[in-house]
Design a protein around this motif. Structure first.
Motif: not given
Length: 224
Positions: A6, A10, A47, A50-52, A76
């Motif tokens: 990742i 992000d 997750r 779109e956000k992690i 994740v």
């Protein structure tokens, strides 16, 4: 579950979270281990669209940033920010000391923003019922008491005892005395008991006065 690489840029670190706090010696050993053998345990991410979000592994993430890494190996899961807070509490304290000041803020977010009561939080996180309820009590204390807890000037037990004083002016005064005299928790509880007894006695309504005895006069005939 397969691992993913990742991009570090992000990854979002929630403002409210519990971070494992290590001693200087343990932190130095941890950094040396990462630099010598690498990161043997991936960070845990969640997750949400779109956000992690980072759940566990802040120290490993920080070390990767310090090395100039562009990405990091991670496990994740899918979920929501509520799941992030719950899993963060679940993993807190595994590799260091979890601060009560940080735990209370996560508890407050779960309670206020997601409507979770103490039983739901206990079942989701594995924390003891007593600890969850004490953290909830600390969130009811005066801001000055909460700040002292956050700065580790007082313990969670001190904060809970103060929060149970329902009169803000009395809570503030006893808090100032605590800082001055550095009472232990039992000493503080004994003092609060004395304060309650005094206040209950001082504010008790006065007893009604006995009715006056009417004046008498001797009988005209018997002179009695």
């Amino acid at each position: 579950m397969p691992l993913e690489r990742i991009p570090i840029q992000d990854i979002l670190v929630p403002d409210v979270r519990v971070t494992n706090h290590m001693t200087e010696e343990l932190a130095a050993e941890f950094r040396m281990s990462l630099r010598t053998v690498g990161n043997l345990e991936p960070v845990l991410l969640l997750r949400d669209g779109e956000k992690i979000y980072l759940v566990d592994g802040l120290h490993r993430l920080q070390e990767a940033i310090a090395r100039g890494d562009q990405d990091i190996e991670a496990v994740v899961h899918l979920g929501t920010l509520q799941d992030v807070l719950v899993q963060n509490l679940l993993t807190s304290g595994l590799r260091g000391r979890a601060k009560a000041s940080e735990q209370r803020k996560v508890i407050e977010a779960l309670e206020v923003e997601y409507g979770m009561d103490s039983i739901a939080i206990r079942m989701a996180t594995g924390l003891s019922q007593a600890l969850v309820e004490n953290l909830q009590w600390s969130n009811r204390a005066l801001p000055a008491v909460q700040e002292a807890l956050d700065q580790e000037l007082i313990s969670l037990g001190h904060a809970v005892a103060l929060a149970r004083i329902e009169w803000p002016d009395v809570q503030q005064r006893v808090f100032e005395q605590l800082l001055l005299y550095r009472w232990t928790i039992p000493d503080l509880q004994r003092h609060i008991k004395l304060v309650r007894e005094y206040r209950d006695g001082a504010t008790a309504p006065p007893r009604p006065a006995a009715p006056p005895i009417p004046p008498t006069a001797p009988c005209f005939y018997c002179k009695v």
